[in-house]
Design a protein around this motif. Structure first.
Motif, PDB file in Angstrom:
ATOM      1  N   ARG A  83       0.830  -1.196   0.000  1.00  0.00           N
ATOM      2  CA  ARG A  83       0.000   0.000   0.000  1.00  0.00           C
ATOM      3  C   ARG A  83       0.872   1.257   0.000  1.00  0.00           C
ATOM      4  NH1 ARG A  83      -2.600  -3.624   3.532  1.00  0.00           N
ATOM      5  NH2 ARG A  83      -4.755  -4.128   2.920  1.00  0.00           N
ATOM      6  N   GLU A  84       0.324   2.361  -0.481  1.00  0.00           N
ATOM      7  CA  GLU A  84       1.057   3.627  -0.528  1.00  0.00           C
ATOM      8  C   GLU A  84       1.437   4.044   0.890  1.00  0.00           C
ATOM      9  OE1 GLU A  84       2.379   7.465  -0.609  1.00  0.00           O
ATOM     10  OE2 GLU A  84       0.449   7.041   0.324  1.00  0.00           O
ATOM     11  N   LYS A  85       2.713   4.371   1.101  1.00  0.00           N
ATOM     12  CA  LYS A  85       3.255   4.550   2.451  1.00  0.00           C
ATOM     13  C   LYS A  85       2.537   5.615   3.269  1.00  0.00           C
ATOM     14  CE  LYS A  85       7.978   2.854   1.775  1.00  0.00           C
ATOM     15  NZ  LYS A  85       9.411   3.213   1.829  1.00  0.00           N
ATOM     16  N   MET A  86       2.430   6.819   2.727  1.00  0.00           N
ATOM     17  CA  MET A  86       1.875   7.908   3.520  1.00  0.00           C
ATOM     18  C   MET A  86       0.378   7.716   3.757  1.00  0.00           C
ATOM     19  SD  MET A  86       4.545   9.398   4.288  1.00  0.00           S
ATOM     20  CE  MET A  86       3.762  10.610   5.323  1.00  0.00           C
ATOM     21  N   LYS A  87      -0.311   7.173   2.773  1.00  0.00           N
ATOM     22  CA  LYS A  87      -1.744   6.901   2.936  1.00  0.00           C
ATOM     23  C   LYS A  87      -1.949   5.836   4.015  1.00  0.00           C
ATOM     24  CE  LYS A  87      -5.818   5.647   0.183  1.00  0.00           C
ATOM     25  NZ  LYS A  87      -6.296   5.251  -1.167  1.00  0.00           N
ATOM     26  N   TRP A  88      -1.077   4.822   4.021  1.00  0.00           N
ATOM     27  CA  TRP A  88      -1.146   3.780   5.050  1.00  0.00           C
ATOM     28  C   TRP A  88      -0.804   4.360   6.418  1.00  0.00           C
ATOM     29  CZ3 TRP A  88      -3.215  -0.613   6.208  1.00  0.00           C
ATOM     30  CH2 TRP A  88      -2.660  -1.454   7.179  1.00  0.00           C
ATOM     31  N   ALA A 125      -9.016   1.918   2.715  1.00  0.00           N
ATOM     32  CA  ALA A 125      -9.889   1.727   1.547  1.00  0.00           C
ATOM     33  C   ALA A 125     -10.841   2.900   1.368  1.00  0.00           C
ATOM     34  CB  ALA A 125     -10.674   0.430   1.706  1.00  0.00           C
ATOM     35  N   ASN A 126     -11.172   3.586   2.459  1.00  0.00           N
ATOM     36  CA  ASN A 126     -12.110   4.713   2.378  1.00  0.00           C
ATOM     37  C   ASN A 126     -11.426   6.043   2.080  1.00  0.00           C
ATOM     38  OD1 ASN A 126     -14.366   3.103   2.937  1.00  0.00           O
ATOM     39  ND2 ASN A 126     -14.103   3.318   5.151  1.00  0.00           N
ATOM     40  N   LEU A 127     -10.101   6.079   2.155  1.00  0.00           N
ATOM     41  CA  LEU A 127      -9.371   7.313   1.852  1.00  0.00           C
ATOM     42  C   LEU A 127      -9.221   7.451   0.342  1.00  0.00           C
ATOM     43  CD1 LEU A 127      -6.497   7.238   4.512  1.00  0.00           C
ATOM     44  CD2 LEU A 127      -8.426   8.812   4.455  1.00  0.00           C
ATOM     45  N   LYS A 128      -9.725   8.515  -0.208  1.00  0.00           N
ATOM     46  CA  LYS A 128      -9.681   8.712  -1.649  1.00  0.00           C
ATOM     47  C   LYS A 128      -8.273   9.135  -2.086  1.00  0.00           C
ATOM     48  CE  LYS A 128     -14.549  10.005  -2.067  1.00  0.00           C
ATOM     49  NZ  LYS A 128     -15.500  11.049  -2.497  1.00  0.00           N
ATOM     50  N   ASP A 129      -7.804   8.537  -3.163  1.00  0.00           N
ATOM     51  CA  ASP A 129      -6.492   8.896  -3.698  1.00  0.00           C
ATOM     52  C   ASP A 129      -6.467  10.373  -4.071  1.00  0.00           C
ATOM     53  OD1 ASP A 129      -5.456   6.350  -3.461  1.00  0.00           O
ATOM     54  OD2 ASP A 129      -6.145   5.725  -5.439  1.00  0.00           O
ATOM     55  N   GLY A 130      -5.393  11.048  -3.671  1.00  0.00           N
ATOM     56  CA  GLY A 130      -5.234  12.454  -4.009  1.00  0.00           C
ATOM     57  C   GLY A 130      -5.958  13.400  -3.076  1.00  0.00           C
ATOM     58  N   ALA A 131      -6.818  12.858  -2.217  1.00  0.00           N
ATOM     59  CA  ALA A 131      -7.599  13.719  -1.322  1.00  0.00           C
ATOM     60  C   ALA A 131      -7.127  13.653   0.114  1.00  0.00           C
ATOM     61  CB  ALA A 131      -9.073  13.330  -1.399  1.00  0.00           C
ATOM     62  N   PHE A 132      -6.051  12.886   0.361  1.00  0.00           N
ATOM     63  CA  PHE A 132      -5.596  12.725   1.744  1.00  0.00           C
ATOM     64  C   PHE A 132      -4.378  13.595   2.045  1.00  0.00           C
ATOM     65  CE2 PHE A 132      -3.461   9.461  -0.752  1.00  0.00           C
ATOM     66  CZ  PHE A 132      -2.143   9.598  -0.370  1.00  0.00           C
ATOM     67  N   GLY A 133      -3.897  14.343   1.046  1.00  0.00           N
ATOM     68  CA  GLY A 133      -2.695  15.158   1.253  1.00  0.00           C
ATOM     69  C   GLY A 133      -2.840  16.173   2.365  1.00  0.00           C
ATOM     70  N   LYS A 134      -4.034  16.735   2.520  1.00  0.00           N
ATOM     71  CA  LYS A 134      -4.253  17.748   3.562  1.00  0.00           C
ATOM     72  C   LYS A 134      -4.161  17.165   4.970  1.00  0.00           C
ATOM     73  CE  LYS A 134      -9.279  17.176   3.223  1.00  0.00           C
ATOM     74  NZ  LYS A 134     -10.550  17.856   2.915  1.00  0.00           N
ATOM     75  N   LEU A 135      -4.198  15.833   5.063  1.00  0.00           N
ATOM     76  CA  LEU A 135      -4.129  15.184   6.371  1.00  0.00           C
ATOM     77  C   LEU A 135      -2.697  14.947   6.833  1.00  0.00           C
ATOM     78  CD1 LEU A 135      -6.908  12.459   5.881  1.00  0.00           C
ATOM     79  CD2 LEU A 135      -7.156  14.720   6.921  1.00  0.00           C
ATOM     80  N   LEU A 136      -1.732  15.084   5.920  1.00  0.00           N
ATOM     81  CA  LEU A 136      -0.352  14.750   6.249  1.00  0.00           C
ATOM     82  C   LEU A 136       0.207  15.599   7.379  1.00  0.00           C
ATOM     83  CD1 LEU A 136       1.123  14.213   2.656  1.00  0.00           C
ATOM     84  CD2 LEU A 136       0.473  12.469   4.323  1.00  0.00           C
ATOM     85  N   ASP A 137      -0.224  16.865   7.453  1.00  0.00           N
ATOM     86  CA  ASP A 137       0.283  17.756   8.504  1.00  0.00           C
ATOM     87  C   ASP A 137      -0.217  17.362   9.889  1.00  0.00           C
ATOM     88  OD1 ASP A 137       1.667  19.230   6.639  1.00  0.00           O
ATOM     89  OD2 ASP A 137       0.068  20.711   6.382  1.00  0.00           O
TER      90      ASP A 137
END
Length: 243
Positions: A83-88, A125-137
Motif C-alpha cells: 500500500r502507498e506509504k503515507m496513505k497507510w 480503503a475509504n481514503l480517496k487517492d489524491g484527497a488525503f494530502g491535507k491530512l499529512l500535517d
C-alpha cells in the motif's frame, strides 16, 4: 529536566498506569533523530525529535509513546503489503488513535482519529487517492523513512522474525497488565486479533486461484500465434480453473 529524562520518566509512568503499553515501551530503545519531524518507529527503536518532545506536556508524551508502541503491537509495520506509504501511515494513525482515546490517553488536539472503531485496512480503503494530502500535517508520527532500515540490518530476511517477536511481546504485555488488573476488555479483543488473526476467505480464494493462473513460459510447444510469420516464441503455460 532533560528531554531524555522526560522520556524515561514517561516510560516509568506507563508501566504504573498503563502496564500493557508500558511493558511494550521497554522493548523499544529510544534514539534521538533531528531529521525525524515528530516520532517514528521501525520495530526496534523509537526515533524522536527533541524539539517535538519539547512541545508535549507530560500527559501527551505518554500518549505519543503509547502510539509508537501500538504501531508495532498491532502489526502496522508488517501489514502494509504494497500500500502507498503515507496513505497507510494516515490510516494506521486514525485506527490507533481511536484505541488510545478509548483508554483515555491525552493526544495532541489536531491528531487524526477515526470516528469509529475500524481496522487500518478499512480506513485505507475509504481514503480517496489524491484527497488525503491535507491530512499529512496532522500525522502524529512518520514511518516512511524509518521503517525497516536496510543499513541497520532490518532487511527482508528478518522481517518475519521481527513480526513474530512482537507477537510474543504483545502476549507478555497482556499477561503483565492482566496480572495488575489493568487490561481493559476492548483491548483484550484487539490483542486476540493480533495473536490469532482471522483470515478473510476472499484472500484465501484469491491466492488459490492465482496459483493456477498461467504465469510461466516454455519453448515447447511454441506460441502458435506466431508460427505463420514464421517466428518461434515461447508460450504461456500453467493450469486453469473455472469459478
Amino acid at each position: 529536566m532533560s528531554i531524555q529524562e522526560q522520556i524515561e520518566r514517561a516510560r516509568v509512568q506507563l508501566l504504573f498506569h498503563y502496564p500493557f503499553w508500558g511493558y511494550l515501551a521497554t522493548r523499544l530503545e529510544m534514539k534521538e533523530d533531528a531529521t525525524c519531524p515528530t516520532m517514528g518507529t521501525d520495530g526496534r527503536y523509537i526515533y524522536y525529535n527533541p524539539k517535538f518532545v519539547e512541545t508535549l506536556n507530560s500527559g501527551m508524551l505518554l500518549g505519543v509513546l503509547a502510539h509508537e508502541c501500538g504501531h508495532n503491537a498491532f502489526g502496522h509495520l508488517f501489514r502494509q503489503q504494497g500500500r502507498e506509504k503515507m496513505k497507510w501511515n494516515i490510516a494506521t494513525d486514525m485506527a490507533l488513535n481511536y484505541v488510545l482515546k478509548e483508554e483515555y490517553f491525552v493526544l495532541p488536539s489536531d491528531c487524526l482519529i477515526s470516528r469509529e472503531e475500524l481496522s487500518a485496512e478499512a480506513i485505507y480503503a475509504n481514503l480517496k487517492d489524491g484527497a488525503f494530502g491535507k491530512l499529512l500535517d496532522k500525522l502524529l508520527d512518520d514511518h516512511s523513512k524509518w521503517q525497516y532500515k536496510e543499513s541497520e540490518g532490518n532487511g527482508k530476511e528478518d522481517k518475519g522474525d521481527l513480526e513474530e517477536n512482537w507477537k510474543g511481546y504483545v502476549a507478555q504485555a497482556a499477561q503483565y497488565a492482566k496480572g495488575m488488573g489493568k487490561l481493559p476488555g476492548h483491548l483484550s479483543k484487539l490483542i486476540n486479533d493480533v495473536l490469532d488473526p482471522e483470515v478473510d476467505w476472499r484472500e484465501l480464494l484469491r491466492d488459490y486461484i492465482v496459483s493456477f493462473v498461467q504465469n510461466d513460459y516454455r519453448m515447447a510447444p511454441p506460441n502458435r500465434k506466431y508460427l505463420s510469420l514464421p517466428m518461434y516464441l515461447p508460450s504461456l503455460y500453467g493450469e486453469s480453473i473455472e469459478v
